[in-house]
Design a protein around this motif. Sequence first.
Motif, PDB file in Angstrom:
ATOM      1  N   SER A  51       0.838  -1.211   0.000  1.00 52.51           N
ATOM      2  CA  SER A  51       0.000   0.000   0.000  1.00 52.51           C
ATOM      3  C   SER A  51       0.866   1.252   0.000  1.00 52.51           C
ATOM      4  CB  SER A  51      -0.926  -0.004   1.220  1.00 52.51           C
ATOM      5  OG  SER A  51      -1.793  -1.117   1.184  1.00 52.51           O
ATOM      6  N   LEU A  52       2.002   1.198   0.706  1.00 54.00           N
ATOM      7  CA  LEU A  52       2.936   2.324   0.671  1.00 54.00           C
ATOM      8  C   LEU A  52       3.397   2.571  -0.765  1.00 54.00           C
ATOM      9  CD1 LEU A  52       4.833   4.448   1.970  1.00 54.00           C
ATOM     10  CD2 LEU A  52       6.503   2.579   2.272  1.00 54.00           C
ATOM     11  N   LEU A  61      10.295   1.880  -9.675  1.00 54.38           N
ATOM     12  CA  LEU A  61      10.799   1.671  -8.311  1.00 54.38           C
ATOM     13  C   LEU A  61       9.667   1.344  -7.341  1.00 54.38           C
ATOM     14  CD1 LEU A  61      13.376   4.596  -7.986  1.00 54.38           C
ATOM     15  CD2 LEU A  61      13.890   2.159  -8.216  1.00 54.38           C
ATOM     16  N   SER A  62       8.603   2.142  -7.371  1.00 54.83           N
ATOM     17  CA  SER A  62       7.513   1.906  -6.421  1.00 54.83           C
ATOM     18  C   SER A  62       6.755   0.624  -6.755  1.00 54.83           C
ATOM     19  CB  SER A  62       6.567   3.105  -6.359  1.00 54.83           C
ATOM     20  OG  SER A  62       5.990   3.377  -7.611  1.00 54.83           O
ATOM     21  N   LEU A  68       8.043  -6.744  -4.251  1.00 55.30           N
ATOM     22  CA  LEU A  68       9.063  -7.425  -3.450  1.00 55.30           C
ATOM     23  C   LEU A  68       8.731  -7.373  -1.961  1.00 55.30           C
ATOM     24  CD1 LEU A  68      12.336  -6.321  -5.274  1.00 55.30           C
ATOM     25  CD2 LEU A  68      11.289  -8.593  -5.272  1.00 55.30           C
ATOM     26  N   SER A  69       8.231  -6.246  -1.497  1.00 48.30           N
ATOM     27  CA  SER A  69       7.864  -6.109  -0.083  1.00 48.30           C
ATOM     28  C   SER A  69       6.699  -7.024   0.273  1.00 48.30           C
ATOM     29  CB  SER A  69       7.510  -4.656   0.233  1.00 48.30           C
ATOM     30  OG  SER A  69       8.629  -3.828   0.049  1.00 48.30           O
ATOM     31  N   LEU A  70       5.720  -7.118  -0.613  1.00 45.94           N
ATOM     32  CA  LEU A  70       4.593  -8.029  -0.388  1.00 45.94           C
ATOM     33  C   LEU A  70       5.085  -9.474  -0.329  1.00 45.94           C
ATOM     34  CD1 LEU A  70       1.538  -8.436  -0.096  1.00 45.94           C
ATOM     35  CD2 LEU A  70       1.382  -8.458  -2.589  1.00 45.94           C
ATOM     36  N   LEU A 123      14.114   0.033  -2.767  1.00 46.94           N
ATOM     37  CA  LEU A 123      13.500   0.667  -3.944  1.00 46.94           C
ATOM     38  C   LEU A 123      12.470   1.725  -3.529  1.00 46.94           C
ATOM     39  CD1 LEU A 123      13.038  -2.470  -6.230  1.00 46.94           C
ATOM     40  CD2 LEU A 123      14.881  -0.772  -6.281  1.00 46.94           C
ATOM     41  N   LEU A 124      11.652   1.395  -2.519  1.00 54.33           N
ATOM     42  CA  LEU A 124      10.659   2.372  -2.050  1.00 54.33           C
ATOM     43  C   LEU A 124      11.347   3.591  -1.431  1.00 54.33           C
ATOM     44  CD1 LEU A 124       7.965   0.005  -0.483  1.00 54.33           C
ATOM     45  CD2 LEU A 124       7.891   1.165  -2.698  1.00 54.33           C
ATOM     46  N   CYS A 125      12.446   3.363  -0.706  1.00 53.31           N
ATOM     47  CA  CYS A 125      13.160   4.491  -0.089  1.00 53.31           C
ATOM     48  C   CYS A 125      13.806   5.387  -1.134  1.00 53.31           C
ATOM     49  CB  CYS A 125      14.203   3.971   0.899  1.00 53.31           C
ATOM     50  SG  CYS A 125      13.481   3.340   2.428  1.00 53.31           S
TER      51      CYS A 125
END
Length: 196
Positions: A51-52, A61-62, A68-70, A123-125
Motif C-alpha cells: 500500500s505504501l 521503483l515503487s 518485493l515487499s509483499l 526501492l521504495l526508499c
Amino acid sequence: MENKNWILTSSITGCLSLVSYTVALIIDLDGFIWHLNSFSIGVLLGIALYSLSKSLPKTVLSDVGGILSLTGGIFMSYMLMLQHGMVAMNMDYEIGENMQIYNYIQLSTDIAFDFFIGIGLILLCIQMIKMKGMIMWLGIIGLITQVLQIFFNLSTFPINPGLKGYFDVGPLAAVWLLILFVGLPFFIKRLNADQA
C-alpha cells in the motif's frame, strides 16, 4: 481519493503488524490466538508496504518495491508458520539433533523475508528520497537501515547477525517502520499542502 485509501491502508495495516509483533514478543499466547497473531504479522506488513508503494508516485521503483515487499511479508508469515511447526514438533517428539535441520530451514526463510523486504524497501526508499519534506528524510534513513540489514544478514547467513555478535539492525528497522506508518498520513498531507 484512491491515493488517500492506499495511504490509510498502509498506515493502519502497518501499525497493526507492529502491534501484533509487539504482542508476540511480550505476551505468552497459545493455541488459536497465538497462531492467528503470529501468522498475521507478515501478511499485514506485506499489505502495508504494498500500500505504501501505491501511495508514492507511480514508477518502476515503487511498483517493483511494492511487489518485493509483499513477497517478503509472505515469507515472514511462512517463517513464523515454520517456527510454530517446529515448536509443536519438538513438544510431540524426541528429535534431538534432527531439529537442527529444521532450524536451518526456518533461519534461511527468516533471511529470505529480510532480503525481499529489504530490497523492496530500498526501492521504495529511493522513490521517497525523490520527494520533499519528512518523506525524503525517512527515505534516506530507511535506505541506510535496509542496506545495513541486508549486509549483516548475508554476512552471517543463515544465522541472525545478533546471534553472531554483530549489530542487529532489526530493532532500528522496526522503529523506522513505526515512525513511517504512524506519520505517513501527516507526512503526505504536509507534502501535498507544500506543493499546492
